[in-house]
Design an enzyme around this catalytic site. Structure first.
Site, PDB file in Angstrom:
ATOM      1  N   HIS A 241      45.296 -40.847  72.625  1.00 47.54           N
ATOM      2  CA  HIS A 241      45.980 -40.633  73.913  1.00 47.54           C
ATOM      3  C   HIS A 241      45.986 -39.138  74.293  1.00 47.54           C
ATOM      4  O   HIS A 241      45.468 -38.747  75.335  1.00 47.54           O
ATOM      5  CB  HIS A 241      47.441 -41.079  73.825  1.00 47.54           C
ATOM      6  CG  HIS A 241      47.660 -42.504  73.457  1.00 47.54           C
ATOM      7  ND1 HIS A 241      47.358 -43.545  74.292  1.00 47.54           N
ATOM      8  CD2 HIS A 241      48.205 -43.063  72.349  1.00 47.54           C
ATOM      9  CE1 HIS A 241      47.704 -44.688  73.708  1.00 47.54           C
ATOM     10  NE2 HIS A 241      48.213 -44.431  72.529  1.00 47.54           N
TER      11      HIS A 241
HETATM   12  C1  BDR Z   1      52.061 -41.296  74.284  1.00 48.64           C
HETATM   13  O1  BDR Z   1      53.277 -41.627  73.633  1.00 48.64           O
HETATM   14  C2  BDR Z   1      53.410 -40.920  72.443  1.00 48.64           C
HETATM   15  O2  BDR Z   1      53.908 -41.740  71.421  1.00 48.64           O
HETATM   16  C3  BDR Z   1      52.052 -40.343  72.134  1.00 48.64           C
HETATM   17  O3  BDR Z   1      52.172 -39.104  71.469  1.00 48.64           O
HETATM   18  C4  BDR Z   1      51.423 -40.176  73.494  1.00 48.64           C
HETATM   19  O4  BDR Z   1      51.756 -38.938  74.073  1.00 48.64           O
HETATM   20  C5  BDR Z   1      51.210 -42.551  74.405  1.00 48.64           C
HETATM   21  O5  BDR Z   1      51.895 -43.507  75.137  1.00 48.64           O
END
Ligand code: BDR
Ligand code: CA
Length: 317
Positions: A241
């Site tokens: 992500h």
């Molecule tokens: C996002 O949520 C967090 O848990 C991760 O670091 C990322 O930024 C993904 O939905």
């Protein structure tokens, strides 16, 4: 070309750590400072993790600024089931002897006003610090050359609730403020980030044998994410992500963007943190929301190779 000055806003977090590794390994970027925010884990743990990672990377020259210790309005929610109690899975980072500075929102305001149209903000946690900067000085985010934020889900389902992605769910009011701020915003939603996964087999076959301190860190850090996915019967991959938001800043040609009219829902048992996109055809009274550039596609293999090459020196076959 001179590297782009970056403020990196983050809640480390396993994929946040991978994103910071990529940013610091990228000659296109000059990371001016790391801002921490309450998110995946508490602000204290996020800040300790940011400092520890910089120590491991031998980059103590990059200052860390403590940010918001809670969301603007809602009660904090954490993602320890994904990232582990200490936010780094099973990895143990070295203890840094450098202290974090105060405070992230003021640092953002300072950077954006001193260097208008120059600084890119890469935000990969809840958007609380960015919203607070906007409260200190309305209009300040529009002075950024660009804001690249990982968050939201346009068409994809949520990952923190049925409708909301974690960063938007964790501080929906801040997400709404940033979407409405008039900043030159590129959003990197789940629709794109779930196209790039570090598969369990790649970790086992390519990263484990490297046997370097950084490879060991990555293997230990992602272990919890993989175990959690397996426990839920999901694909055993680590979605990149947050690294994807860095990718947008360093290799824009790998990404496909579409513009959507967006706003963020801040209330509702079912809808808090939902990114609402008005995709109606010629709606009567005009489209709701604000026009935002959204990353909807990525050349996944190219990006994964770039990520592995830069962070772990792993050459593509
Ligand atoms: C996002 O949520 C967090 O848990 C991760 O670091 C990322 O930024 C993904 O939905
Ligand atoms: Ca994050």
């Amino acid at each position: 070309m001179a590297p782009i000055p970056i403020v990196f806003d983050t809640d480390p977090g396993v994929d946040d750590a991978l994103a910071l590794m990529l940013a610091l390994a990228s000659p296109e970027l000059d990371v001016m400072g790391v801002c921490t925010v309450n998110g995946n884990v508490s602000l204290d743990i996020c800040t300790r993790n940011a400092l520890g990672l910089l120590q491991l990377l031998e980059r103590n020259d990059v200052p860390v600024y403590r940010g918001a210790d809670q969301p603007l309005v809602r009660e904090p929610v954490y993602a320890t089931e994904v990232h582990g109690k200490e936010g780094m899975g099973a990895a143990v980072l070295p203890v840094s002897h450098v202290a974090a500075k105060e405070n992230a929102a003021a640092f953002l305001v300072e950077q954006l006003t001193q260097r208008p149209e120059e600084v890119t903000v890469i935000a990969v946690g809840p958007l609380t610090n960015l919203a607070l900067a906007e409260k200190i000085m309305p209009g300040v985010l529009a002075k950024a050359k660009r804001v690249v934020a990982m968050g939201g889900a346009v068409v994809a389902p949520g990952n923190a609730s049925a409708t909301a992605e974690f960063n938007f769910y964790a501080d929906p009011h801040a997400a709404q403020d940033v979407i409405r701020s008039g900043a030159k915003l590129t959003l990197v939603p789940l629709d794109a980030t779930q196209q790039v996964g570090l598969a369990e087999a790649v970790i086992r076959e390519k990263i484990v044998p490297l046997d370097t301190p950084m490879a060991k860190f990555v293997v230990d850090a992602v272990a919890n994410v993989l175990a959690y996915g397996e426990q839920l019967g999901r694909d055993t991959v680590v979605y990149l992500h947050d690294p994807l938001a860095v990718g947008v800043a360093i290799a824009p040609s790998m990404f496909d963007c579409l513009q959507f009219s967006l706003d963020v829902e801040t209330v509702g048992d079912l809808t808090m943190g939902q990114l609402v996109s008005d995709r109606r055809q010629a709606p009567v009274g005009g489209r709701l929301g604000h026009t935002v550039n959204c990353v909807m596609g990525v050349q996944a293999d190219r990006f994964l190779n770039l990520f592995l090459e830069r962070t772990l020196n792993l050459q593509a076959e």
